[in-house]
Design an enzyme around this catalytic site. Structure first.
Site, mmCIF file in Angstrom:
data_model
loop_
_atom_site.group_PDB
_atom_site.id
_atom_site.type_symbol
_atom_site.label_atom_id
_atom_site.label_comp_id
_atom_site.label_asym_id
_atom_site.label_seq_id
_atom_site.Cartn_x
_atom_site.Cartn_y
_atom_site.Cartn_z
ATOM 1 N N SER A 237 0.693 -1.088 -0.297
ATOM 2 C CA SER A 237 0.129 -0.046 -0.003
ATOM 3 C C SER A 237 0.920 1.306 -0.362
ATOM 4 C CB SER A 237 -1.030 -0.067 1.247
ATOM 5 O OG SER A 237 -1.039 1.541 1.486
ATOM 6 N N ASP B 77 12.151 -13.872 1.705
ATOM 7 C CA ASP B 77 12.998 -13.391 1.644
ATOM 8 C C ASP B 77 14.481 -13.644 3.050
ATOM 9 O OD1 ASP B 77 12.519 -11.942 -1.049
ATOM 10 O OD2 ASP B 77 12.256 -10.131 -0.472
ATOM 11 N N ARG C 24 7.138 -18.387 -5.338
ATOM 12 C CA ARG C 24 6.247 -17.260 -4.517
ATOM 13 C C ARG C 24 5.062 -18.749 -3.413
ATOM 14 N NH1 ARG C 24 6.814 -11.997 -4.703
ATOM 15 N NH2 ARG C 24 4.429 -11.605 -4.864
HETATM 16 O O1 F6P Z 1 9.788 -9.936 -0.894
HETATM 17 C C1 F6P Z 1 9.601 -10.730 -2.271
HETATM 18 C C2 F6P Z 1 9.691 -10.747 -3.159
HETATM 19 O O2 F6P Z 1 9.436 -11.525 -3.767
HETATM 20 C C3 F6P Z 1 10.967 -9.833 -3.641
HETATM 21 O O3 F6P Z 1 12.140 -12.198 -3.251
HETATM 22 C C4 F6P Z 1 10.742 -10.084 -5.259
HETATM 23 O O4 F6P Z 1 11.955 -9.356 -5.573
HETATM 24 C C5 F6P Z 1 9.843 -9.451 -4.983
HETATM 25 O O5 F6P Z 1 8.599 -10.048 -3.721
HETATM 26 C C6 F6P Z 1 9.023 -9.415 -6.314
HETATM 27 O O6 F6P Z 1 7.348 -8.554 -5.435
HETATM 28 P P1 F6P Z 1 6.714 -8.822 -6.830
HETATM 29 O O7 F6P Z 1 5.373 -9.585 -6.475
HETATM 30 O O8 F6P Z 1 5.983 -6.750 -6.097
HETATM 31 O O9 F6P Z 1 7.147 -8.848 -8.240
#
Ligand code: F6P
Length: 325
Positions: free
Chosen positions: A76, A131, A258
């Site tokens: 946000s 991370d 993720r």
């Molecule tokens: O913080 C978690 C993370 O997956 C990082 O490893 C990566 O740089 C970032 O988020 C990617 O973010 P988004 O999903 O917003 O592209």
């Protein structure tokens, strides 16, 4: 006795496997201890725009096995403004939320610290990010699952690397931290890891590759931490140019890292931290993050975990180096 009756819970920032297990733990431990639990949707966005729903034990039934977050998440921008925080506070008043439990990474915990400070509002943080870059806890929720996911992917890539006698640069997430790259490189028997905490020059890289290519299996895998300037593509291009005789490929694992069902370790970590967060509220604690250090749960003041960089143990790069001969 704490005067808190209702606890709001939200997930913020990048989703991480185990966030649902933490939501379940907070909801059930909260209800067990006599609190009303309110789920806030889309992180701080939902707090600003009053997207709130009371949680029952049934609402969290069966979610321990699921990746992502049933409460949704967001990064946000509005919450970073004074107006956004004011609206969030008004939602807390309207919904009679007396304390917040926030699950997220450094950015989310920074938001919690500012909100807590500006509105004198009790906030408890849980470190949730793949991370592992949050100070004050040995591991963050999601890190173990993601390591296992990366390991599975790289094991598969190794089959192709071996069969075609190729060099692979595999890029993994981690934002500014090399925990995922370093530890996955060890777990996968990779030839090298390129991490932001250590400068890797081209001669070093050439030496790593020579080592991999000399092996009887004739493949080489280098795990590279994501980086806007020198990620896996950057190194692969350099190698292709300087060593045209090598067959080089790049694999950027991206967001598949993720998702997925959380590992046993993440489910346990999240459950333990969720219960510890409710205990912290019961004890009248505020503005602390729950960490697990040396197999014990600890309370880390927000100011400490935000201001301090988590120690990156470079000795493990030596482990990798010695084992990849
Ligand atoms: O913080 C978690 C993370 O997956 C990082 O490893 C990566 O740089 C970032 O988020 C990617 O973010 P988004 O999903 O917003 O592209």
């Amino acid at each position: 006795m704490s005067k808190i009756k209702t606890i709001g819970i939200l997930t913020s920032g990048g989703d991480a496997p185990g966030m649902n297990a933490a939501i379940r733990a907070v909801t059930r431990a909260g209800i067990y201890n006599g609190f009303k639990i309110k789920g806030i949707y889309r992180g701080y966005e939902g707090l600003i725009h009053d997207e709130v729903k009371e949680m029952t034990t049934e609402d969290v039934s069966g979610i321990i096995t699921r990746g992502g977050t049933i409460l949704k998440t967001a990064r946000s921008k509005e919450f970073m403004t004074p107006e956004g925080k004011q609206k969030a506070f008004e939602t807390c008043q309207k919904e009679e939320i007396d304390a917040l439990i926030i699950i997220g990474g450094n950015g989310s915990l920074t938001g919690a610290r500012e909100f807590a400070r500006e509105y004198d509002f009790p906030c408890i943080g849980l470190p949730g990010t793949i991370d592992n870059d949050v100070y004050g806890t040995d591991a963050t929720i999601g890190y173990d699952t993601t390591m296992n996911t990366i390991m599975e992917c790289v094991d598969r890539i190794r089959d192709t690397a071996n069969s075609h006698e190729r060099i692979f640069f595999v890029e993994v997430m981690g934002r500014d931290a090399g925990f995922l790259a370093q530890n996955c490189a060890i777990a996968c028997g990779a030839e090298a890891a390129i991490v932001p905490e250590e400068v890797t020059d081209f001669d070093q890289l050439a030496a790593f590759m020579g080592r991999g290519i000399r092996k009887s299996k004739k493949s080489c895998i280098v795990i590279v931490s994501e980086s806007p300037k020198c990620g896996a593509m950057f190194y692969a291009d350099r190698v292709k140019k300087e060593f045209p005789e090598y067959d080089v490929r790049v694999s950027i694992l991206g967001h598949l890292q993720r998702g997925g069902s959380p590992s046993a370790r993440d489910r346990i970590l999240a459950s333990w931290m969720g219960v510890a967060a409710v205990e912290a509220v019961l004890q009248g604690q505020r503005n602390v993050m729950i960490g697990i250090r040396n197999n014990d749960s600890v309370l880390v003041p927000f100011s400490e975990c935000i201001r301090t960089d988590k120690r990156f143990d470079k000795r493990l790069l030596t482990v990798l180096d010695e084992l990849s001969i």
